[in-house]
Design an enzyme around this catalytic site. Structure first.
Site, PDB file in Angstrom:
ATOM      1  N   SER A   1       0.833  -1.202   0.000  1.00 27.66           N
ATOM      2  CA  SER A   1       0.000   0.000   0.000  1.00 27.66           C
ATOM      3  C   SER A   1       0.864   1.247   0.000  1.00 27.66           C
ATOM      4  O   SER A   1       1.943   1.263   0.570  1.00 27.66           O
ATOM      5  CB  SER A   1      -0.917   0.040   1.218  1.00 27.66           C
ATOM      6  OG  SER A   1      -1.660   1.254   1.194  1.00 27.66           O
TER       7      SER A   1
ATOM      8  N   LYS B   1      -4.077  -6.824   3.531  1.00 32.05           N
ATOM      9  CA  LYS B   1      -4.128  -5.685   2.595  1.00 32.05           C
ATOM     10  C   LYS B   1      -5.578  -5.380   2.221  1.00 32.05           C
ATOM     11  O   LYS B   1      -5.974  -4.214   2.112  1.00 32.05           O
ATOM     12  CB  LYS B   1      -3.294  -5.985   1.343  1.00 32.05           C
ATOM     13  CG  LYS B   1      -3.485  -4.992   0.187  1.00 32.05           C
ATOM     14  CD  LYS B   1      -2.905  -3.639   0.535  1.00 32.05           C
ATOM     15  CE  LYS B   1      -3.083  -2.505  -0.441  1.00 32.05           C
ATOM     16  NZ  LYS B   1      -3.558  -2.609  -1.746  1.00 32.05           N
TER      17      LYS B   1
ATOM     18  N   HIS C   1      -7.112  -3.593   5.048  1.00 32.56           N
ATOM     19  CA  HIS C   1      -6.560  -2.233   5.014  1.00 32.56           C
ATOM     20  C   HIS C   1      -7.396  -1.364   4.071  1.00 32.56           C
ATOM     21  O   HIS C   1      -7.785  -0.250   4.400  1.00 32.56           O
ATOM     22  CB  HIS C   1      -5.090  -2.272   4.559  1.00 32.56           C
ATOM     23  CG  HIS C   1      -4.553  -0.933   4.122  1.00 32.56           C
ATOM     24  ND1 HIS C   1      -4.867  -0.371   2.899  1.00 32.56           N
ATOM     25  CD2 HIS C   1      -3.754  -0.036   4.746  1.00 32.56           C
ATOM     26  CE1 HIS C   1      -4.278   0.816   2.805  1.00 32.56           C
ATOM     27  NE2 HIS C   1      -3.591   1.030   3.907  1.00 32.56           N
ATOM     28  N   ASN C   2      -7.668  -1.884   2.884  1.00 33.08           N
ATOM     29  CA  ASN C   2      -8.430  -1.094   1.918  1.00 33.08           C
ATOM     30  C   ASN C   2      -9.868  -0.883   2.376  1.00 33.08           C
ATOM     31  O   ASN C   2     -10.434   0.186   2.138  1.00 33.08           O
ATOM     32  CB  ASN C   2      -8.399  -1.767   0.546  1.00 33.08           C
ATOM     33  CG  ASN C   2      -7.048  -1.607  -0.133  1.00 33.08           C
ATOM     34  OD1 ASN C   2      -6.030  -1.483   0.535  1.00 33.08           O
ATOM     35  ND2 ASN C   2      -7.026  -1.619  -1.452  1.00 33.08           N
TER      36      ASN C   2
ATOM     37  N   GLU D   1      -9.709   1.824   4.731  1.00 33.04           N
ATOM     38  CA  GLU D   1      -9.468   3.047   3.946  1.00 33.04           C
ATOM     39  C   GLU D   1     -10.800   3.599   3.409  1.00 33.04           C
ATOM     40  O   GLU D   1     -11.058   4.806   3.482  1.00 33.04           O
ATOM     41  CB  GLU D   1      -8.510   2.688   2.807  1.00 33.04           C
ATOM     42  CG  GLU D   1      -8.259   3.739   1.772  1.00 33.04           C
ATOM     43  CD  GLU D   1      -7.425   3.159   0.606  1.00 33.04           C
ATOM     44  OE1 GLU D   1      -6.397   2.496   0.851  1.00 33.04           O
ATOM     45  OE2 GLU D   1      -7.827   3.358  -0.556  1.00 33.04           O
TER      46      GLU D   1
END
Ligand code: NBP
Length: 478
Positions: A128, A183, A186-187, A190
């Site tokens: 990222s 990941k 994480h997104n 986000e």
């Protein structure tokens, strides 16, 4: 063979990652399906370090030191499989294939299993930080075997972002698909962070009556406090920007239909499969979807409802301060939900993910980097089995202190007809967790009524069914 690492796939991410390795003193073999890109990279940036350009897959593999470390940075999906099919026959046991693309973790699990049979380590790595991160230091989330991390880790630690205390923003997340799973979450976080910020902006604009420039200033101030983060920082930049063609605030000339590439959607899909309530993240994904439905919005434009009326003076500033509280409280909920999902994924797949270490490697380089992550890391370091971030005494105290303002902001949004799906979902999650009794008892009654789905009682062990269409007596069913 002189190269310590190779990168195949030299679009923006792959090129920048290769340059990052070279700038850090590694010799990097570079390769791309279309060889012209390889040549262009070396011509333009060859002076930055040691590159070994390779035109063919065979040349590329031959350039790599053993055990070979080969990073794939191509478009996720079938292109990744195509590249693996091309390279795997040229490799030997012990070699490491690294996929740095945005793969779905289920694909990573499959690829890891298939390549393991050939003795090749397959490492799915979440990266990222966008283009700039790839060049200057991303946050890196490697999955795969511990053995592969022993060979790869030192290189990743060198090129990754560093947190304020100097710690590399990478560490071995767990086996097979763990890195890509983390990941993905994480997104998802986000998406939630971005939506919460957007809702805060909307309220500051419509209720506080602030101009975009004033809101930019407000976000800059917030960025000096507990909300200190990359996303708040860039929000201020975007809001302060003026459109050159019209002289109007940039945010007023951009079409209000948000797009998405899919990782937020994956987060929610997988959360549904795992039974993890990520309601804030889900609302963030749906909010983008609603914004993009132009026909639906046009057909609904005449629906009745209040028109916002802006406050002014001290009342406006007092409201803005409350919005900061609402934003912070909702942010705690988003991270609570995201970390819950990582724990659930880790339990489901037996990954043993260290949640404190995940918070740590998100502290720099990635899109959700924030001062706040230090606190999350501290909470999990103090209690690795923490069942929820809200069970941490410090977070519980902070969210408790914010909740009056959080409710006031939501009340105002509802009164003025301003959509705040992520704020509202976050507060409902908080209230659901604190509730002594939930109406789920009634839901169980309805399920038992129409489907004989049975229920448990609060006062006795066992499962029960009421004979709803008979004499309504209760029978024990277990
Ligand atoms: P793209 O996702 O646009 O992919 C372009 C690259 O894929 C080119 O090198 C292209 O080769 C290669 N490629 C394709 Br398309 N099909 C191929 C095939 N069948 N065989 C071999 N190579 C093939 O590049 P990107 O934006 O640099 O992203 C790379 C990866 O990193 C993606 O998985 C992306 O999701 C991920 N990622 C991107 C970001 C970001 O901010 N952009 C951030 C984090 C992760 P060609 O030159 O011959 O066409």
């Amino acid at each position: 063979s002189t190269a310590q690492i190779g990168v195949t796939g030299l679009a923006v991410m792959g090129s920048n990652l290769a340059r990052n390795f070279a700038r850090n003193g590694f010799t990097v073999a570079v390769h791309n399906r279309t060889a012209a890109k390889t040549k262009a990279l070396v011509e333009e940036f060859g002076h930055e370090g040691a590159f070994v350009p390779a035109e063919t897959a065979r040349e590329f593999v031959a350039a790599l030191e053993r055990p070979r470390r080969l990073i794939i940075m191509v478009k996720a999906g079938e292109p990744t499989d195509a590249v693996i099919r091309e390279f795997a026959p040229l490799l030997e046991p012990g070699d490491v294939i690294i996929d740095g693309g945005n793969a779905h973790f289920e694909d990573t699990r499959r690829r890891e299993r298939e390549l393991r049979e050939q003795g090749i380590h397959f490492v799915g790595v979440g990266i990222s930080g966008g283009e700039e991160g790839a060049l200057l230091g991303p946050s890196i989330m490697p999955g795969g075997s511990a053995e592969s991390y022993a060979s790869l880790g030192p290189l990743l630690e060198k090129i990754s972002a560093k947190a304020a205390d100097g710690t590399p923003c990478t560490s071995h997340v767990g086996p097979d698909g763990a890195g890509h799973f983390v990941k993905m979450v994480h997104n998802g976080i986000e998406y939630a962070d971005m939506q919460l910020i957007a809702e805060a902006y909307h309220l500051l604009r419509e209720v506080a009556g602030y101009s975009p420039a004033r809101i930019a200033q407000t976000f800059r101030t917030w960025n000096e406090g507990r909300l200190d983060s990359y996303l708040i920082e860039i929000t201020a930049e975007v809001l302060a920007h003026t459109d050159a063609a019209t002289g109007r605030p940039y945010v007023d000339v951009v079409a209000d239909a948000a797009e998405q590439k899919g990782t937020g959607r994956w987060t929610v899909q997988i959360a549904l499969d795992l039974g993890v309530p990520v309601s804030g993240i889900a609302e963030a994904v749906f909010a983008r979807s609603v914004s993009g439905h132009s026909a639906l919005r046009a057909a609904s434009a005449d629906l009745a409802g209040p028109r916002p009326t802006a406050l002014s003076g001290e009342a406006a500033d007092a409201f803005a301060a409350r919005v900061e509280q609402a934003l912070y409280a909702s942010k705690i909920v988003s991270y609570t939900q995201g970390f819950h999902q990582i724990r659930a994924g880790s339990d489901e797949y037996g990954w043993g993910v260290d949640l404190g270490a995940v918070a740590s490697l998100w502290r720099g380089g990635c899109i959700i980097r924030a001062a706040f992550l230090d606190r999350i890391r501290a909470a999990y370091d103090a209690r690795p089995d923490l069942p929820s971030l809200l069970a941490d005494a410090d977070f519980a105290r902070e969210i408790g202190a914010a909740q009056d303002d959080w409710r006031a902001v939501l009340g105002e949004a509802v009164r003025q007809g301003i959509p705040v799906p992520a704020f509202a979902a976050s507060l409902s999650y908080y209230d659901a967790l604190r509730a002594e009794r939930l109406p789920a008892a009634l839901t169980q009654g309805q399920r038992d009524f129409f489907g004989a789905h049975t229920y448990r009682r609060t006062d006795r062990e066992g499962s029960y069914h009421t004979l709803w269409s008979g004499d309504r007596s209760e029978v024990r069913t277990d």
